[in-house]
Scaffold this active site. Structure first.
Site, PDB file in Angstrom:
ATOM      1  N   ARG A  61     -29.925  -7.756  12.311  1.00  0.00           N
ATOM      2  CA  ARG A  61     -29.956  -8.765  13.362  1.00  0.00           C
ATOM      3  C   ARG A  61     -29.928 -10.512  13.529  1.00  0.00           C
ATOM      4  NH1 ARG A  61     -32.832  -5.441  17.421  1.00  0.00           N
ATOM      5  NH2 ARG A  61     -33.363  -7.307  18.575  1.00  0.00           N
ATOM      6  N   TYR A  67     -27.186 -13.169  14.556  1.00  0.00           N
ATOM      7  CA  TYR A  67     -28.052 -14.250  15.192  1.00  0.00           C
ATOM      8  C   TYR A  67     -27.775 -15.748  14.364  1.00  0.00           C
ATOM      9  CZ  TYR A  67     -29.985 -10.847  18.620  1.00  0.00           C
ATOM     10  OH  TYR A  67     -29.956  -9.773  18.618  1.00  0.00           O
ATOM     11  N   TYR A  73     -24.341 -13.909  28.259  1.00  0.00           N
ATOM     12  CA  TYR A  73     -25.108 -13.382  29.391  1.00  0.00           C
ATOM     13  C   TYR A  73     -26.751 -13.949  29.518  1.00  0.00           C
ATOM     14  CZ  TYR A  73     -27.267  -9.276  27.062  1.00  0.00           C
ATOM     15  OH  TYR A  73     -28.150  -8.788  26.329  1.00  0.00           O
ATOM     16  N   HIS A  97     -29.836 -15.690  30.913  1.00  0.00           N
ATOM     17  CA  HIS A  97     -30.456 -17.038  30.867  1.00  0.00           C
ATOM     18  C   HIS A  97     -29.813 -17.506  29.461  1.00  0.00           C
ATOM     19  CE1 HIS A  97     -33.173 -20.456  30.203  1.00  0.00           C
ATOM     20  NE2 HIS A  97     -33.345 -20.560  31.367  1.00  0.00           N
ATOM     21  N   VAL A 128     -33.780 -17.482  27.120  1.00  0.00           N
ATOM     22  CA  VAL A 128     -34.878 -16.260  27.402  1.00  0.00           C
ATOM     23  C   VAL A 128     -34.288 -15.700  26.967  1.00  0.00           C
ATOM     24  CG1 VAL A 128     -36.109 -15.268  29.411  1.00  0.00           C
ATOM     25  CG2 VAL A 128     -35.075 -16.813  29.957  1.00  0.00           C
ATOM     26  N   ALA A 150     -32.593 -12.005  33.597  1.00  0.00           N
ATOM     27  CA  ALA A 150     -32.876 -10.497  33.682  1.00  0.00           C
ATOM     28  C   ALA A 150     -33.913 -10.123  34.977  1.00  0.00           C
ATOM     29  CB  ALA A 150     -33.303  -8.823  32.683  1.00  0.00           C
ATOM     30  N   GLN A 168     -37.061  -5.871  25.792  1.00  0.00           N
ATOM     31  CA  GLN A 168     -35.815  -4.508  24.798  1.00  0.00           C
ATOM     32  C   GLN A 168     -36.811  -3.564  24.286  1.00  0.00           C
ATOM     33  OE1 GLN A 168     -33.786  -8.705  23.037  1.00  0.00           O
ATOM     34  NE2 GLN A 168     -35.468  -7.813  22.089  1.00  0.00           N
ATOM     35  N   ALA A 193     -30.804  -4.226  35.753  1.00  0.00           N
ATOM     36  CA  ALA A 193     -30.192  -5.573  36.895  1.00  0.00           C
ATOM     37  C   ALA A 193     -28.889  -4.968  36.618  1.00  0.00           C
ATOM     38  CB  ALA A 193     -30.245  -7.248  36.302  1.00  0.00           C
ATOM     39  N   THR A 206     -35.787  -3.097  31.219  1.00  0.00           N
ATOM     40  CA  THR A 206     -36.509  -3.785  30.892  1.00  0.00           C
ATOM     41  C   THR A 206     -37.834  -2.646  31.752  1.00  0.00           C
ATOM     42  OG1 THR A 206     -35.842  -5.812  31.344  1.00  0.00           O
ATOM     43  CG2 THR A 206     -38.103  -6.287  32.248  1.00  0.00           C
TER      44      THR A 206
END
Lengths: 260, 115
Positions: free
Chosen positions: A69, A73, A95, A97, A100, A127, A169, A211, A239
């Protein structure tokens, strides 16, 4: 010819729930951008973004099963920065913030600023913001600690159980890539539970939280005792919220201040 | 159909009036939208994961953060090797042969004893 003076970057967040959690300022940035990059979790939000700005381009193809990952990124960052370098007014929408739990946004801003070009971030709804609302948690009451699960366990973070604890996560505990339908591997969940059991009793309440991603949906809130955590299916977007233990007594000094 | 569902959700999220109408009469709004039975059921279930599946969302999870465990491990310090145990000079002290305190033999003593 690259016009370095003209390029700029603004990184924004679309919130968790489709369209409804995007601020007016963010919406304007997304509409006005010469180039809009986005990373969202569902095709309906993609559709909404493409309606906002025809230049919209998804960063999703940077993911690949088995690809680390951090490389994903890094590739996202490279695409964003290249567009800014080419002189475009770039907006990158993530998606939640954008600051964050988003590696690429922070790195892109740093790299653009190193080029001497303007870059900024606008806040969004994350979230944990949704969690506070849905679970009725006020982090001001007894504090709230927030950790990425792999970092929490791997670095054996020292924390205060008398304050709330959020672990992000958990579903990808110790995973460096992505897989289809990722969920936490049971043996890793057992290790995490064992670590938490050093600080909390078996019956201590924990919440598996997701959420709502669409305005017509409800959040997923599953309350279980900590001892039952290894039996749960914890998905990538879940979460973990751990309620605080009994509060610690106020220090005599602060208590006197409050009495005055 | 995924496309119709997508459009329905975007319209719903973008229009407070439609959202209010949906809150008051979900079945009526859904019937007007002409969604398939499966999609209608997914909307009525109010379950984000079910809706994502109905939309044909990619199964890959869109995580945006990774603990830099990878980089840390890549830059991992070389494991500290325990310094090879130095051979300490043996603590055996050189055996100092103390001069034997030979006491004079009784014989001698007696011999020297002056009575």
């Amino acid at each position: 010819v690259t016009d370095r003076r003209r390029g700029s970057l603004v990184v924004v967040g679309t919130g968790i729930s489709l369209a409804a959690q995007t601020t007016l300022e963010t919406l304007e940035c997304m509409k006005r951008a010469e180039k809009l990059f986005y990373l969202v979790t569902d095709p309906a939000t993609e559709e909404w973004i493409r309606r906002l700005n025809p230049s919209a381009e998804s960063l999703e193809d940077a993911y690949a099963e088995g690809k680390a990952r951090y490389r994903t990124y890094r590739d996202m960052t490279a695409r964003i920065v290249a567009a800014v370098r080419s002189g475009q007014q770039v907006c990158a929408a993530f998606y939640g913030h954008p600051g964050v739990f988003v590696n690429a946004s922070h790195t892109a801003i740093r790299r653009v600023r190193l080029l001497g070009l303007p870059a900024r971030m606008l806040p969004g709804i994350s979230a944990d913001a949704c969690l506070f609302a849905d679970l009725g948690v006020n982090p001001g009451d007894v504090g709230c600690q927030s950790y990425e699960a792999t970092d929490f366990l791997g670095s054996r973070r020292r924390f205060d159980p008398s304050s709330a604890l959020i672990l992000w996560q958990v579903g990808v505990l110790g995973e460096s890539s992505v897989r289809k339908g990722m969920s936490c591997q049971p043996e890793r969940l057992r290790v995490l539970t064992r670590y938490l059991r050093r600080h909390y009793p078996a019956r201590h309440p924990v919440v598996l939280y997701e959420a709502a991603q669409f305005p017509v949906c409800d959040p997923v809130i599953t309350r279980i005792p900590l001892a039952k955590l290894p039996d749960a299916t914890v998905m990538a977007m879940t979460t973990l919220y751990i309620a605080p233990m009994r509060s610690r007594p106020l220090s005599a000094t602060v208590s006197r201040w409050l009495d005055d | 159909m995924g496309g119709d569902l997508r459009e329905f959700l975007v319209n719903l999220a973008s229009s407070p009036e439609l959202m209010a109408e949906f809150a008051a009469d979900p079945a009526g709004v859904l019937a007007r939208a002409g969604l398939s039975a499966d999609d209608t059921a997914a909307v009525l279930a109010r379950d984000s994961n079910r809706l994502r599946l109905a939309l044909g969302a990619s199964a890959a999870d869109h995580l945006t953060h990774v603990t830099i465990v990878t980089e840390r491990t890549l830059r991992k310090r070389p494991a500290r090797k325990k310094p090879a145990a130095k051979k300490r000079p043996s603590k055996k002290r050189p055996s100092k042969k103390r001069p034997s305190k030979k006491r004079p033999s009784k014989k001698g003593r007696t011999g020297t004893k002056k009575r």
